[in-house]
Design a protein around this motif. Structure first.
Motif, PDB file in Angstrom:
ATOM      1  N   ASN A 178      66.440  47.837  15.258  1.00 51.44           N
ATOM      2  CA  ASN A 178      66.253  47.506  16.663  1.00 51.44           C
ATOM      3  C   ASN A 178      67.179  46.403  17.149  1.00 51.44           C
ATOM      4  O   ASN A 178      67.212  46.112  18.320  1.00 51.44           O
ATOM      5  CB  ASN A 178      64.802  47.089  16.919  1.00 51.44           C
ATOM      6  CG  ASN A 178      63.893  48.285  16.929  1.00 51.44           C
ATOM      7  OD1 ASN A 178      64.313  49.397  17.210  1.00 51.44           O
ATOM      8  ND2 ASN A 178      62.630  48.061  16.614  1.00 51.44           N
TER       9      ASN A 178
ATOM     10  N   LEU B 188      73.247  48.522  17.196  1.00 50.04           N
ATOM     11  CA  LEU B 188      73.514  49.947  17.065  1.00 50.04           C
ATOM     12  C   LEU B 188      73.977  50.221  15.650  1.00 50.04           C
ATOM     13  O   LEU B 188      74.575  49.364  15.005  1.00 50.04           O
ATOM     14  CB  LEU B 188      74.597  50.378  18.053  1.00 50.04           C
ATOM     15  CG  LEU B 188      74.204  50.327  19.517  1.00 50.04           C
ATOM     16  CD1 LEU B 188      75.398  50.670  20.390  1.00 50.04           C
ATOM     17  CD2 LEU B 188      73.060  51.260  19.802  1.00 50.04           C
TER      18      LEU B 188
ATOM     19  N   VAL C 228      73.751  53.444  25.598  1.00 57.19           N
ATOM     20  CA  VAL C 228      72.997  52.214  25.816  1.00 57.19           C
ATOM     21  C   VAL C 228      72.803  52.050  27.314  1.00 57.19           C
ATOM     22  O   VAL C 228      73.736  52.229  28.091  1.00 57.19           O
ATOM     23  CB  VAL C 228      73.775  51.001  25.254  1.00 57.19           C
ATOM     24  CG1 VAL C 228      73.025  49.707  25.507  1.00 57.19           C
ATOM     25  CG2 VAL C 228      74.064  51.186  23.777  1.00 57.19           C
TER      26      VAL C 228
ATOM     27  N   THR D  15      61.998  48.717  25.838  1.00 54.80           N
ATOM     28  CA  THR D  15      62.928  48.458  24.755  1.00 54.80           C
ATOM     29  C   THR D  15      62.394  49.057  23.459  1.00 54.80           C
ATOM     30  O   THR D  15      63.128  49.673  22.693  1.00 54.80           O
ATOM     31  CB  THR D  15      63.157  46.944  24.600  1.00 54.80           C
ATOM     32  OG1 THR D  15      63.692  46.449  25.831  1.00 54.80           O
ATOM     33  CG2 THR D  15      64.117  46.631  23.482  1.00 54.80           C
TER      34      THR D  15
ATOM     35  N   LYS E 295      62.643  52.790  23.658  1.00 61.52           N
ATOM     36  CA  LYS E 295      64.003  53.188  24.016  1.00 61.52           C
ATOM     37  C   LYS E 295      63.997  54.231  25.136  1.00 61.52           C
ATOM     38  O   LYS E 295      64.697  55.236  25.086  1.00 61.52           O
ATOM     39  CB  LYS E 295      64.757  53.712  22.793  1.00 61.52           C
ATOM     40  CG  LYS E 295      64.858  52.687  21.679  1.00 61.52           C
ATOM     41  CD  LYS E 295      65.566  53.264  20.480  1.00 61.52           C
ATOM     42  CE  LYS E 295      65.601  52.258  19.346  1.00 61.52           C
ATOM     43  NZ  LYS E 295      66.231  52.795  18.167  1.00 61.52           N
TER      44      LYS E 295
ATOM     45  N   ARG F  46      69.504  52.879  22.925  1.00 60.29           N
ATOM     46  CA  ARG F  46      69.072  51.491  23.094  1.00 60.29           C
ATOM     47  C   ARG F  46      68.845  51.269  24.577  1.00 60.29           C
ATOM     48  O   ARG F  46      69.584  51.767  25.408  1.00 60.29           O
ATOM     49  CB  ARG F  46      70.122  50.521  22.587  1.00 60.29           C
ATOM     50  CG  ARG F  46      69.691  49.072  22.754  1.00 60.29           C
ATOM     51  CD  ARG F  46      70.660  48.125  22.154  1.00 60.29           C
ATOM     52  NE  ARG F  46      70.371  47.552  20.873  1.00 60.29           N
ATOM     53  CZ  ARG F  46      69.203  47.140  20.387  1.00 60.29           C
ATOM     54  NH1 ARG F  46      68.121  47.323  21.050  1.00 60.29           N
ATOM     55  NH2 ARG F  46      69.099  46.556  19.229  1.00 60.29           N
TER      56      ARG F  46
ATOM     57  N   GLN G 293      74.403  42.865  20.814  1.00 60.64           N
ATOM     58  CA  GLN G 293      73.680  43.947  20.161  1.00 60.64           C
ATOM     59  C   GLN G 293      74.325  45.316  20.293  1.00 60.64           C
ATOM     60  O   GLN G 293      73.978  46.224  19.546  1.00 60.64           O
ATOM     61  CB  GLN G 293      72.245  43.987  20.687  1.00 60.64           C
ATOM     62  CG  GLN G 293      71.478  42.732  20.332  1.00 60.64           C
ATOM     63  CD  GLN G 293      70.076  42.727  20.890  1.00 60.64           C
ATOM     64  OE1 GLN G 293      69.440  43.768  20.988  1.00 60.64           O
ATOM     65  NE2 GLN G 293      69.589  41.562  21.258  1.00 60.64           N
ATOM     66  N   SER G 294      75.262  45.476  21.225  1.00 65.82           N
ATOM     67  CA  SER G 294      75.858  46.801  21.372  1.00 65.82           C
ATOM     68  C   SER G 294      77.383  46.817  21.313  1.00 65.82           C
ATOM     69  O   SER G 294      77.958  47.782  20.829  1.00 65.82           O
ATOM     70  CB  SER G 294      75.380  47.469  22.662  1.00 65.82           C
ATOM     71  OG  SER G 294      75.701  46.687  23.782  1.00 65.82           O
TER      72      SER G 294
END
Length: 121
Positions: A17, A20, A30, A53, A56, A77, A91-92
């Motif tokens: 989580n 990616l 995303v 979140t 998703k 995501r 995070q991405s």
């Protein structure tokens, strides 16, 4: 926003989580809901989208009162309107950049309304 990580050995498991999974080599989508802007806040605009979140998913809400219809869509995501640009980047995008710096080809495609932070991210 979608990211195309490089293909490399790995289990292809996308259960993390926090970031990616760059190991599966597939296009990953995303989504970040933008916060209400000042004009929308001033006029008391109600959001027509909600996000989870954990699940998703993004849910589109149409109609009012008893005549509401909801449609949910799943993504790799989802960031809510409370997520920061830093959260989205770390995070991405950062995992993709790390792969690029290691010599692999990758693509990040950002799409969205003007003024929502695509260039910043």
């Amino acid at each position: 926003m979608s990211t195309t990580p490089r293909a490399k050995k790995g289990n292809g498991n996308n259960n993390n989580n926090n970031t990616l999974d760059p190991h599966n080599g597939a296009v990953q989508v995303v989504v970040r809901l933008r916060p209400l802007n000042e004009r929308e806040k001033k006029y008391g605009t109600l959001p027509v989208l909600s996000a989870s979140t954990a699940n998703k998913t993004v849910t589109v809400i149409k109609g009012k009162g008893d005549r509401q219809a909801r449609s949910s869509y799943s993504f790799d995501r989802v960031f809510t309107a409370f997520s920061t640009q830093h959260d989205v980047f770390e995070q991405s995008i950062q995992p993709v950049l790390d792969d690029v710096l290691m010599g692999y080809e990758s693509t990040v495609f950002a799409y969205g309304q003007t003024g929502t932070g695509k260039t910043h991210t």
